[in-house]
Enzyme design. Structure first.
Site, PDB file in Angstrom:
ATOM      1  N   TYR A   1       0.817  -1.229   0.000  1.00 56.70           N
ATOM      2  CA  TYR A   1       0.000   0.000   0.000  1.00 56.70           C
ATOM      3  C   TYR A   1       0.846   1.272   0.000  1.00 56.70           C
ATOM      4  CZ  TYR A   1      -0.492   0.071   5.297  1.00 56.70           C
ATOM      5  OH  TYR A   1      -0.326   0.113   6.635  1.00 56.70           O
ATOM      6  N   GLU A   2       0.219   2.363  -0.373  1.00 53.18           N
ATOM      7  CA  GLU A   2       0.934   3.619  -0.679  1.00 53.18           C
ATOM      8  C   GLU A   2       1.975   3.415  -1.789  1.00 53.18           C
ATOM      9  OE1 GLU A   2       0.295   6.635   0.158  1.00 53.18           O
ATOM     10  OE2 GLU A   2      -1.182   6.226   1.718  1.00 53.18           O
ATOM     11  N   GLY A   3       1.684   2.519  -2.707  1.00 52.33           N
ATOM     12  CA  GLY A   3       2.600   2.258  -3.826  1.00 52.33           C
ATOM     13  C   GLY A   3       3.470   1.048  -3.550  1.00 52.33           C
TER      14      GLY A   3
ATOM     15  N   GLN B   1       7.661   2.341  -5.977  1.00 50.51           N
ATOM     16  CA  GLN B   1       8.728   3.098  -5.308  1.00 50.51           C
ATOM     17  C   GLN B   1       9.991   3.079  -6.157  1.00 50.51           C
ATOM     18  OE1 GLN B   1       7.725   4.687  -2.603  1.00 50.51           O
ATOM     19  NE2 GLN B   1       5.794   3.546  -2.696  1.00 50.51           N
TER      20      GLN B   1
END
Lengths: 600, 600
Positions: free
Chosen positions: B438-440, B445
């Protein structure tokens, strides 16, 4: 179907890498032809794909359940087990005199793999039965064999192995269960056993518990342990089950995964003693267990390969279907299936090449086991036994460690959906986590690899395997493909580097095992992983050579095989050097061991 | 207590590696003294240890539950949240003009770590609120700031971020939610959003949803996305909640872990449209989100460190308590605690050294963020901003990848007990698995690291960090301890090798990013991991230097720090070369990408 047994790769490995034709030439193995193998695998694939695989997710959602001493199995398991029995699958490798089909281990291994892949929770049950059969074959009396083996081999009864107690896990010296001899030659068994896989269920009319316990006059430690048969129901003279024995299930565990496989706490002897029958000689129980253990450990390694293959298939299917993001090379204006993204392909290739390498290594090990058991020349047989026994802790330890890595990548490929249980990828991640633990943790495997398998023969078997790698390195260089297909040079370079690392580590173990055991054992697990990576890479190199000699047959398959070998060379084999660095030099052990316990 | 915040290591890293004193010298940071830091951490540790940690296992067993649009939180969460609000923890880093304490990020980071370690499911809620606060601070109108910030910063309301839709996960270009302008200047928002963390609950009187949606005339793709505030309840002029807005929770997900953190499906506009308020300018929503994203991603990296520390503490406690097996060096006749076994110590040292290295790197990154935000010299500020932004994808990606590894080792240390849910080790293994997603995802990243953070400035920041490593290498050699403590030489050798690998990979990225993007992106995740390992090793070397200069203070702590640095050098840093091999040469990409999609 949610699982397709990879029959093509299985047959390729069996015939081109593991010498199926040679095995079929052994006495008693005449039936193990390519045609039989293909037929058995196809039949197995049908059963696994249609009957077992669909129950896997439901079993996770509806685990085996405990009520008042009884265990209710997951939905559909009872019917699937009946089909399993009707198909004669339990008897595949067992002797024909007790109703088995006596097929070689090489042929049984792909079958095992597909059963574990399709439904790992289901597959643990027959494996435990295999263990009970082997123990009775090894050390049981003629009467015991006659009484138990036909039923077990037919699948009419199942078997269990009762080793662990709350205070005695990896350390069986601390075992406390006891057995008191009776005047009629039987024993009364008392004690609590935990972590008993399929320790209770009603899928079959009886369960044959094999139980480790101590006799009253037994020496302390592991040399005072005997092995007993304790059937759930007494067995009448005609083979039918009689009254219930004094063993009952107290509870089953609430586990991270493998939820349809009931893990029981069994209590023996709360009502005067469970009647047990000594197998073999008193105080030799652990020795018998150790013989069986090689088979059980090998089988757990194959579980790792099965679940890795399953996780790979699921992730690959999702990656081809899920559309998200543009191609990084600008080759498409529209969003593309995520398999087009280089990192997704990297993850899938990691999953697949690890799985293929472990499959090849385990089937090759199975072939050595067959040669050990059946080769008429005692010297040849002994040589193969040595190789098989060296490979067992590696097949067990490394195939299961990589299964955890592969299952974790499987979740990652699914992105956020991977974390949602309904997707199914998470189940493999949870199920796989037990594999590097049960039947001996990876560290226990590594201890075996260092002590009994590397140092005891002064590295003879280990160095013999390195010589085999050297021959393959020579073949790579001599091959017409060298200089044309870059996979050859990549494997030549990285396999040679891995081989050099492994040689240094073997020497380190031989030097330090007695003089600095802490340093040696601190490097045990890294050594096991390194050996798995290098020997797996050797099989990938052999696969590359094999497909390069017959490219015309099936170009897509052969191209994929070569690509996986190439990928393995550049992405997996270089890990060997990192493991070597962790092991070598006193520094490794100093770093680990310098710190006193209380600093942690 | 089941979790003790590692205040000593936190203070060591803050003061000796991340320059707390320098931060306290920045304008507006005068309060960030060592004394304040120590006091905040001790207060935080009490709250986390006593109020949050005990709820963690119960939250896993009794997940947040959905009924008819409402979400019931796990036992004790509501009371703990009240304590959290009373303690003023939500406002720690936010501006004092809206009621916050305006402490620097360096000081907030250890607090974040301990909250995540104590109860990751709880800790996701304040982090999402942080995100909402930052978005409104960045682009909100004065009126929006006045209306929402005081409540959010006080913790009276919580916030959410609504990006994902079923067809739009990592790929926000595919986003479909729409917003129709109304005559009164508001918007009607329609659409379905999934994976909304803490999207519904009743712990607070209101929830402020930040929602990405498209205006009718918006351009296609990511340049046509706007950001809206959609409160769950309308806000009256006096700040009290008014009637319910047209947004409702359809369901929450059944997840592998993080079960007490409700992950909602939110439906906007089923009854005529949810009223939304545009933040900032139209079509700049994604840009605002990206600014916030750096903070959110950093925070998820710290989650990884928190859970790794928690898993380590549990495993170390078990290893000291569980008695099993003899010492391999024959130093004891009786069974010993398993921490005495070299492989258990190796696993614990792996867990701990990875965690310590990631902690140090993340706090150093936080310090660069503070310098970027507060340093009066624009050039110095810009330099630190560049470093921070380079480090964010590494802190996010590598700290979470290693968290999964550490949590998995935590299960392994527990042996069979690790697989039993009641033990608790399995929860960390399950919870940790979302972090690299999550959050990429780690690949997202890595794309950021390659493109925006490495190539865009021609590697200037990356090479600057390598120059920093060179200085540390020089300090290692020049130190009086070199030649005495073998940790110095080990770090000198392995950090230099890692630095060399990183330099080659940076060059590879600069060369191939445009000419062969598939090759560059295939190496993205390995590059990110390599950078994490090498930059983490750099911090371990700096820690070794720091403790060697003040050994007398606290010998046990300093000895442990040096041992971890030594261990990291021999066991973790050598992985860099394996990652380099996977990236370099076209062979890596060829191996991955040569195979057509349909071969998978």
């Amino acid at each position: 179907m949610t699982y397709h047994a990879p029959i093509k790769d299985m047959m390729f490995v069996m015939t081109r890498l593991a010498g199926l034709d040679d095995i079929a030439g052994l006495p008693g193995c005449e039936d193990a032809t390519r045609e039989t193998a293909q037929a058995v695998l196809e039949e197995g694939a049908k059963f696994c794909g249609h009957a077992l695989a669909p129950l896997n997710a439901a079993g996770d959602r509806h685990p085996a359940a405990y009520t008042n001493g009884d265990v209710t199995v997951s939905p559909g398991f009872e019917q699937a087990f009946r089909q399993f029995v009707e198909g004669g699958w339990q008897g595949l490798i067992h002797p024909s005199e007790f109703g088995g089909q006596a097929l070689p281990k090489l042929l049984a291994t792909p079958w095992l793999e597909m059963m574990k892949a399709a439904n790992l929770s289901f597959g643990t049950c027959p494996s435990l039965t295999d263990g009970a059969i082997e123990a009775i074959l090894l050390a049981g009396s003629e009467e015991q064999k006659r009484r138990y083996l036909p039923k077990l081999i037919a699948g009419e009864w199942t078997g269990t192995m009762n080793l662990t107690e709350p205070q005695a896990g990896s350390d069986l010296a601390m075992l406390r269960a006891r057995a008191e001899p009776q005047d009629d030659g039987t024993y009364r068994v008392f004690g609590t056993k935990i972590f008993i896989t399929w320790g209770e269920h009603r899928m079959t009319k009886n369960i044959v518990h094999l139980v480790l316990a101590r006799l009253p006059d037994a020496p302390a430690g592991v040399k005072g342990i005997s092995l007993f048969i304790v059937p759930k129901f007494f067995v009448n003279e005609d083979g039918s089950p009689g009254p219930r024995n004094d063993v009952r299930c107290l509870s089953i565990e609430h586990k991270l995964g493998l939820k349809a496989s009931p893990t029981a706490v069994l209590q023996f002897g709360d009502n005067g003693g469970a009647t047990g029958y000594l197998i073999g000689e008193a105080n030799r129980g652990l020795e018998y267990m150790f013989v069986m253990m090689n088979a059980a450990r090998f089988s757990v390694g194959v579980q790792g390969i099965g679940i890795a293959e399953r996780a790979y298939q699921k992730a690959a299917a999702y990656a081809k279907e899920r559309v998200q993001g543009r191609a990084v090379d600008g080759s498409s204006d529209a969003a593309v299936p995520i398999i087009r993204h280089p990192d997704v392909k990297r993850m899938l290739a990691t999953m697949r090449s690890l799985t293929e390498s472990a499959r090849a290594l385990s089937y090759v090990a199975a072939s050595h086991s067959d040669l050990a058991h059946r080769h008429p020349d005692a010297a040849v047989s002994a040589q193969h036994r040595g190789i098989y026994e060296y490979l067992v802790p590696i097949v067990k330890g490394w195939s299961t460690e990589l299964a955890v890595e592969v299952a974790s990548l499987g979740v990652q490929v699914h992105g956020g959906m991977g974390f949602i249980e309904e997707t199914g990828a998470a189940q493999y991640y949870r199920d796989a986590r037990i594999l590097p633990i049960y039947e001996g943790t990876t560290a226990i495997q590594a201890n075996d690899l260092i002590g009994r398998k590397t140092v005891r023969d002064d590295g003879a078997v280990a160095y013999g395997l390195l010589a085999g790698i050297d021959r393959t390195l020579g073949e790579l260089e001599a091959h017409a493909g060298y200089g044309k297909n870059p996979a050859f040079a990549a494997l030549r370079v990285h396999l040679a580097a891995g081989r050099a690392s492994m040689a240094k580590v073997i020497e380190f173990m031989l030097v330090h095992f007695r003089s600095d055991p802490n340093a040696a054992f601190a490097g045990g697990v890294p050594y096991l992983k390194l050996a798995g990576i290098v020997l797996g890479g050797w099989q990938m190199a052999r696969a590359l050579l094999a497909v390069s000699d017959q490219e015309a047959d099936d170009p897509a398959f052969h191209r994929a095989k070569a690509a996986m070998a190439h990928f393995y060379a550049t992405h997996i084999l270089p890990r060997a050097a990192a493991l070597e660095a962790a092991i070598l030099g006193a520094s490794g052990a100093e770093g680990v061991l310098a710190l006193p316990d209380e600093s942690f």
